[in-house]
Design a protein around this motif. Structure first.
Motif, mmCIF file in Angstrom:
data_model
loop_
_atom_site.group_PDB
_atom_site.id
_atom_site.type_symbol
_atom_site.label_atom_id
_atom_site.label_comp_id
_atom_site.label_asym_id
_atom_site.label_seq_id
_atom_site.Cartn_x
_atom_site.Cartn_y
_atom_site.Cartn_z
ATOM 1 N N HIS A 51 -15.062 -4.833 1.002
ATOM 2 C CA HIS A 51 -15.790 -6.031 1.424
ATOM 3 C C HIS A 51 -16.244 -5.919 2.875
ATOM 4 N N ASN A 52 -15.447 -5.201 3.680
ATOM 5 C CA ASN A 52 -15.751 -5.041 5.101
ATOM 6 C C ASN A 52 -15.342 -3.630 5.489
ATOM 7 N N GLN A 53 -16.303 -2.739 5.632
ATOM 8 C CA GLN A 53 -16.014 -1.329 5.893
ATOM 9 C C GLN A 53 -15.230 -1.135 7.188
ATOM 10 N N THR A 54 -15.559 -1.894 8.213
ATOM 11 C CA THR A 54 -14.851 -1.765 9.495
ATOM 12 C C THR A 54 -13.384 -2.135 9.335
ATOM 13 N N GLU A 55 -13.112 -3.254 8.679
ATOM 14 C CA GLU A 55 -11.723 -3.682 8.460
ATOM 15 C C GLU A 55 -10.974 -2.643 7.628
ATOM 16 N N TRP A 56 -11.609 -2.133 6.595
ATOM 17 C CA TRP A 56 -11.015 -1.110 5.731
ATOM 18 C C TRP A 56 -10.638 0.118 6.569
ATOM 19 N N ASP A 57 -11.583 0.601 7.378
ATOM 20 C CA ASP A 57 -11.359 1.791 8.193
ATOM 21 C C ASP A 57 -10.240 1.580 9.212
ATOM 22 N N VAL A 58 -10.229 0.420 9.853
ATOM 23 C CA VAL A 58 -9.188 0.124 10.844
ATOM 24 C C VAL A 58 -7.821 0.100 10.177
ATOM 25 N N ARG A 59 -7.727 -0.528 9.022
ATOM 26 C CA ARG A 59 -6.438 -0.627 8.325
ATOM 27 C C ARG A 59 -5.951 0.747 7.867
ATOM 28 N N LEU A 60 -6.817 1.541 7.250
ATOM 29 C CA LEU A 60 -6.410 2.875 6.815
ATOM 30 C C LEU A 60 -6.006 3.744 7.994
ATOM 31 N N ASN A 61 -6.747 3.663 9.086
ATOM 32 C CA ASN A 61 -6.411 4.450 10.269
ATOM 33 C C ASN A 61 -5.069 4.019 10.845
ATOM 34 N N SER A 62 -4.831 2.727 10.903
ATOM 35 C CA SER A 62 -3.553 2.207 11.406
ATOM 36 C C SER A 62 -2.392 2.703 10.552
ATOM 37 N N GLU A 63 -2.554 2.653 9.235
ATOM 38 C CA GLU A 63 -1.493 3.121 8.335
ATOM 39 C C GLU A 63 -1.316 4.630 8.434
ATOM 40 N N PHE A 64 -2.422 5.367 8.555
ATOM 41 C CA PHE A 64 -2.329 6.809 8.701
ATOM 42 C C PHE A 64 -1.547 7.174 9.956
ATOM 43 N N GLU A 65 -1.885 6.550 11.072
ATOM 44 C CA GLU A 65 -1.196 6.840 12.336
ATOM 45 C C GLU A 65 0.283 6.480 12.248
ATOM 46 N N TRP A 66 0.588 5.353 11.622
ATOM 47 C CA TRP A 66 1.987 4.931 11.476
ATOM 48 C C TRP A 66 2.756 5.934 10.628
ATOM 49 N N VAL A 67 2.184 6.352 9.500
ATOM 50 C CA VAL A 67 2.842 7.335 8.630
ATOM 51 C C VAL A 67 3.052 8.646 9.382
ATOM 52 N N ARG A 68 2.041 9.098 10.087
ATOM 53 C CA ARG A 68 2.171 10.348 10.839
ATOM 54 C C ARG A 68 3.280 10.240 11.879
ATOM 55 N N ASN A 69 3.344 9.117 12.592
ATOM 56 C CA ASN A 69 4.401 8.923 13.588
ATOM 57 C C ASN A 69 5.786 8.870 12.951
ATOM 58 N N VAL A 70 5.904 8.214 11.814
ATOM 59 C CA VAL A 70 7.187 8.125 11.109
ATOM 60 C C VAL A 70 7.643 9.521 10.679
#
Length: 99
Positions: A51-70
């Protein structure tokens, strides 16, 4: 979303256990714990129609960074020898940047 929040948000309160559940700041629906040297990560990844490409991208990037840090925090240090990632979304090409 309802299924994930009903079954996984604060799931650790439903039984006695001896592991610590850590949640992603700002996204309590995302979590990890270590059991028998296995790092288990649960994610509520955005899915369905974009529905909102920017929101989608921000959320996936945030989760990716969190997973990588974990993973970086727990695997190289020997806290965990393996990783399981489970997510609430059917992977599609829209998730390609995450996976």
């Amino acid at each position: 979303w309802d299924y994930w929040t009903t079954n996984f948000v604060r799931f650790e309160n439903y039984w006695n256990h001896n592991f610590t559940v850590v949640r992603q700041p700002g996204h309590e629906e995302n979590f990890y714990f270590i059991q028998k040297k296995t790092l288990i990560i649960g994610l509520n990844i955005v899915g369905g129609r974009v529905h909102n490409q920017t929101e989608w991208d921000v959320r996936l990037n945030s989760e990716f960074e969190w997973v990588r840090n974990v993973i970086d925090l727990n695997v190289p240090t020997g806290n965990a020898d393996g990783v399981i990632i489970m997510a609430h979304a059917k992977p599609t090409q829209d998730h390609q940047d995450f996976f």
